[in-house]
Design a protein around this motif. Structure first.
Motif, short mmCIF file in Angstrom:
data_model
loop_
_atom_site.label_atom_id
_atom_site.label_comp_id
_atom_site.label_asym_id
_atom_site.label_seq_id
_atom_site.Cartn_x
_atom_site.Cartn_y
_atom_site.Cartn_z
N GLU A 14 0.68 -1.11 -0.05
CA GLU A 14 0.10 -0.01 -0.11
C GLU A 14 0.87 1.14 0.04
OE1 GLU A 14 -3.99 0.26 2.42
OE2 GLU A 14 -2.40 1.14 3.71
N VAL A 15 0.57 2.35 -0.74
CA VAL A 15 1.29 3.47 -0.83
C VAL A 15 0.07 4.66 -0.43
CG1 VAL A 15 2.42 5.23 -2.35
CG2 VAL A 15 2.60 2.57 -2.71
N GLU A 16 0.49 5.31 0.70
CA GLU A 16 -0.49 6.08 1.28
C GLU A 16 0.04 7.38 0.75
OE1 GLU A 16 -2.72 7.37 5.44
OE2 GLU A 16 -0.82 6.57 5.29
N VAL A 17 -0.93 8.36 0.12
CA VAL A 17 -0.40 9.52 -0.46
C VAL A 17 -1.36 10.70 0.00
CG1 VAL A 17 -0.28 10.96 -2.65
CG2 VAL A 17 0.00 8.38 -2.54
N LEU A 18 -0.71 11.60 0.82
CA LEU A 18 -1.29 12.73 1.40
C LEU A 18 -1.49 14.08 0.22
CD1 LEU A 18 -0.84 14.29 4.76
CD2 LEU A 18 -1.01 15.80 2.87
N GLU B 218 -1.80 1.78 -9.74
CA GLU B 218 -2.41 0.37 -9.63
C GLU B 218 -2.22 -0.51 -10.82
OE1 GLU B 218 -6.39 1.17 -8.39
OE2 GLU B 218 -5.87 1.50 -6.25
N LYS B 219 -2.12 0.17 -11.92
CA LYS B 219 -1.53 -0.68 -13.12
C LYS B 219 -0.24 -1.36 -12.75
CE LYS B 219 -4.51 1.42 -16.54
NZ LYS B 219 -4.29 2.24 -18.08
N LYS B 220 0.51 -0.70 -12.04
CA LYS B 220 2.03 -1.06 -11.63
C LYS B 220 1.88 -2.19 -10.67
CE LYS B 220 4.79 2.76 -13.37
NZ LYS B 220 5.74 1.73 -14.23
N GLY B 221 0.85 -2.64 -10.21
CA GLY B 221 0.59 -3.53 -8.94
C GLY B 221 0.42 -2.97 -7.62
N ASP B 222 0.59 -1.63 -7.58
CA ASP B 222 0.74 -1.19 -6.25
C ASP B 222 -0.69 -0.87 -5.69
OD1 ASP B 222 3.68 -0.93 -6.10
OD2 ASP B 222 3.56 0.72 -7.84
N THR B 223 -0.91 -0.46 -4.67
CA THR B 223 -2.33 -0.19 -3.87
C THR B 223 -2.09 1.36 -3.46
OG1 THR B 223 -2.83 -2.25 -3.46
CG2 THR B 223 -3.96 -0.51 -2.35
N TRP B 224 -3.09 2.31 -4.12
CA TRP B 224 -3.01 3.54 -3.52
C TRP B 224 -4.05 3.67 -2.56
CZ3 TRP B 224 -1.65 8.61 -6.24
CH2 TRP B 224 -2.52 9.70 -5.49
N LYS B 225 -3.47 4.35 -1.42
CA LYS B 225 -4.50 4.67 -0.35
C LYS B 225 -4.60 6.07 -0.18
CE LYS B 225 -4.84 4.14 4.63
NZ LYS B 225 -4.39 3.82 5.83
N ASP B 226 -5.65 6.78 -0.41
CA ASP B 226 -5.93 8.01 -0.61
C ASP B 226 -5.88 8.78 0.87
OD1 ASP B 226 -6.22 10.23 -2.69
OD2 ASP B 226 -8.22 10.30 -1.57
N PHE B 227 -5.03 9.99 0.88
CA PHE B 227 -5.25 10.61 2.22
C PHE B 227 -5.30 12.10 1.61
CE2 PHE B 227 -2.49 11.74 6.37
CZ PHE B 227 -3.55 12.38 6.66
N ALA B 228 -6.62 12.34 1.29
CA ALA B 228 -7.01 13.72 0.81
C ALA B 228 -7.41 14.51 1.75
CB ALA B 228 -7.89 13.69 -0.33
N ALA C 234 3.61 7.67 2.86
CA ALA C 234 4.65 7.48 1.92
C ALA C 234 5.14 8.44 1.01
CB ALA C 234 4.17 6.14 0.99
N ALA C 235 3.82 9.36 0.75
CA ALA C 235 4.40 10.84 -0.13
C ALA C 235 3.31 11.73 0.27
CB ALA C 235 4.15 10.36 -1.42
N ALA C 236 3.81 13.00 0.34
CA ALA C 236 2.99 14.16 0.76
C ALA C 236 3.19 15.30 -0.15
CB ALA C 236 3.37 14.62 2.03
N GLN C 237 2.12 16.00 -0.39
CA GLN C 237 2.36 17.05 -1.34
C GLN C 237 2.89 18.31 -0.54
OE1 GLN C 237 -1.43 18.24 -3.26
NE2 GLN C 237 -0.80 19.96 -4.17
N ILE C 238 4.04 18.52 -0.84
CA ILE C 238 4.89 19.90 -0.36
C ILE C 238 5.72 20.36 -1.05
CG2 ILE C 238 4.41 18.96 2.28
CD1 ILE C 238 7.45 18.14 2.23
N LYS C 239 6.19 21.58 -0.95
CA LYS C 239 7.02 22.11 -1.73
C LYS C 239 7.81 23.29 -1.01
CE LYS C 239 3.36 25.75 -2.87
NZ LYS C 239 2.53 26.34 -4.02
N GLY C 240 8.82 23.84 -2.26
CA GLY C 240 9.69 25.01 -1.73
C GLY C 240 10.50 24.69 -0.59
N PRO C 241 10.70 25.78 0.31
CA PRO C 241 11.61 25.39 1.44
C PRO C 241 11.12 24.43 2.62
CG PRO C 241 11.54 27.70 0.96
CD PRO C 241 10.33 27.06 0.03
N ALA C 242 9.85 24.07 2.51
CA ALA C 242 9.29 22.89 3.36
C ALA C 242 10.13 21.58 3.00
CB ALA C 242 8.09 23.03 3.20
N ILE C 243 10.54 21.39 1.80
CA ILE C 243 11.26 20.04 1.48
C ILE C 243 12.51 19.95 2.09
CG2 ILE C 243 12.15 18.84 -0.55
CD1 ILE C 243 10.14 19.84 -2.44
N GLN C 244 13.18 21.18 2.10
CA GLN C 244 14.40 21.09 2.66
C GLN C 244 14.45 21.15 4.24
OE1 GLN C 244 17.12 21.14 0.75
NE2 GLN C 244 15.52 21.23 -0.80
#
Length: 455
Positions: A64-68, A88-98, A122-132
């Motif tokens: 499972e891949v949880e994506v915020l 999911e076509k790649k065989g992974d499971t998307w867990k939505d964290f909207a 597993a992944a989160a939508q962030i950008k800019g200086p927050a990444i650093q």
């Protein structure tokens, strides 16, 4: 796009886990608190290892891949669904964290809570200086092997790839480029006053005078701090140029922030206010765009997410509406980039899903689908733009031109360059100046210089 693209990266954490005494006071204090950098998260993550191990051991699906994310509006939600299907076509499971609302603030609060508990997505939508900043906390995972295999360094502009890296390795994947310094115009409104799209500030105010006399609101704006800040950002770029912009908002040079060019930019910005309407307080950006679409208002300073509103209304660029750079900023380009960062998770099976997701985000197929829906342009360079409209094609051409000339600059109003505490302090200075007729431009400029030192 929702109010937003002003998605702020705010991550108060230890030693800021308890709200400071003044956080409920001034807007600046509240914003600085909610946006402070994630100092001290590492210690809490270590302390929460037992919880994380338990969470991993009880995970329902190993792959499972949880994506915020906060892609919850129409076109964005459609894009999220496409990405889910591709993963999911790649065989992974998307867990939505909207997480909707707050211009991304709610999502960042949720992310902070999850990281502190030792259970990040597993992944989160962030950008800019927050990444650093998250990289400094030791909670991000490298996807550099994916980037090397897919040749990201060859297809990403260095101004953007550097933001996606931490200590030389990719830890985030970008999905688009938004142009911020756009002026959107109702074509019929200009025809009524026999005017052309303004290319200088003198032209802009002459046109505004004519529109006002014709009973048309010259400029639509929402009375929200990020909209005021974004408008000022475009004005400052148009008045001072890219070199001035970089020195002021990237380098945070004190003399430039309170100098004569900044004063002129502030005076020009304030001169726009009499051409707006009194009903702007609290108005969302898309409602302001709707005023331009209907012809109630003639112009709006807004990033290219506004184009989605015209598209939904079945309006055609070049015919029903015009997209032109803000006056004086024709040779420059302020950019805002959405991206996903990848977090260290306890489930080793999630690693494959993270790498698959990183590869998909940068794939030509997803870049095309997502940006057609969102109004932005692909961040991946060299793509065929045949399916994109004239505004997008002009945006892409201007991006390349600005990149070549050194006039491509990050949007400070949209989290791309300065730390959140300074950005919030700038928001407050600009908002107060816009709404306080008793304050001079020099006083506001001095406040900007002082705000640049906010911790």
């Amino acid at each position: 796009m929702t109010a937003r693209e002003s998605n702020q990266a705010h991550t108060p954490a230890s030693p800021y886990l308890t709200q400071p005494a003044d956080a409920a006071g001034s807007p600046r204090a509240r914003r600085a608190y909610t946006q402070d950098r994630p100092i001290g998260v590492r210690a809490i993550v270590v302390a929460a290892c037992a919880l994380a191990a338990f969470t991993a051991s009880t995970a329902a699906q190993a792959a499972e891949v949880e994506v915020l994310h906060y892609w919850t509006s129409g076109g964005e939600a459609k894009s999220a669904q496409v990405l889910k299907q591709m993963l999911e076509k790649k065989g992974d499971t998307w867990k939505d964290f909207a997480v909707a609302g707050g211009g991304g603030e709610n999502a960042m609060t949720a992310l902070k809570t999850r990281v502190i508990s030792g259970d990040p997505p597993a992944a989160a939508q962030i950008k800019g200086p927050a990444i650093q900043q998250w990289g400094d906390e030791g909670v991000l995972v490298s996807v550099d092997d994916v980037a090397r295999a897919d040749g990201w360094d060859k297809v990403l502009p260095t101004q953007i790839s550097s933001i996606m890296k931490y200590k030389g390795q990719y830890v985030a994947a970008p999905v688009n480029v938004h142009r911020v310094n756009w002026l959107w115009i109702n074509a019929d409104a200009l025809k009524k006053v026999n005017a052309q799209p303004p290319s200088t500030w003198d032209d802009f105010f002459k046109t505004a005078d004519a529109l006002q006399k014709a009973g048309i609101i010259p400029v639509a704006i929402g009375g929200q701090s990020w909209q005021e800040a974004e408008t000022f950002e475009t004005v400052a770029l148009g008045v001072g140029g890219a070199a001035f912009y970089k020195k002021a908002f990237v380098d945070l040079d004190e003399a430039t922030l309170k100098g004569p060019t900044m004063v002129k930019a502030l005076e020009t910005f304030k001169k726009i206010k009499p051409y707006t309407d009194k009903g702007q307080t609290g108005r969302d950006w898309n409602m302001a765009t709707g005023m331009v679409i209907s012809g109630k208002a003639a112009m709006q300073f807004m990033g290219d997410w506004a184009k989605g509103e015209f598209t939904v209304a079945n309006k055609t660029p070049g015919q029903d509406y015009l997209c032109v750079p803000g006056p004086g900023s024709q040779g420059a380009y302020t950019f805002n980039v959405d991206s996903f960062a990848f977090f260290k998770v306890k489930n080793p099976d999630s690693a494959k899903g993270q790498k698959d997701l990183a590869s998909l985000l940068m794939s030509p197929e997803f870049q095309e689908i997502f940006n057609l829906n969102k109004g932005s342009i692909p961040v991946r360079q060299g793509m065929d733009l045949a399916k994109f409209d004239d505004c997008a094609k002009k945006s892409a051409a201007d991006f390349h031109s600005a990149q070549t000339k050194g006039t491509l600059v990050p949007s400070w109003a949209h989290d791309m360059v300065i730390k959140p505490a300074v950005e919030g302090a700038f928001y407050d200075v600009i908002g107060e100046f816009w709404n306080n007729d008793g304050e001079t431009a020099q006083q506001a400029a001095n406040k900007l210089a002082a705000a640049s030192k906010t911790n």
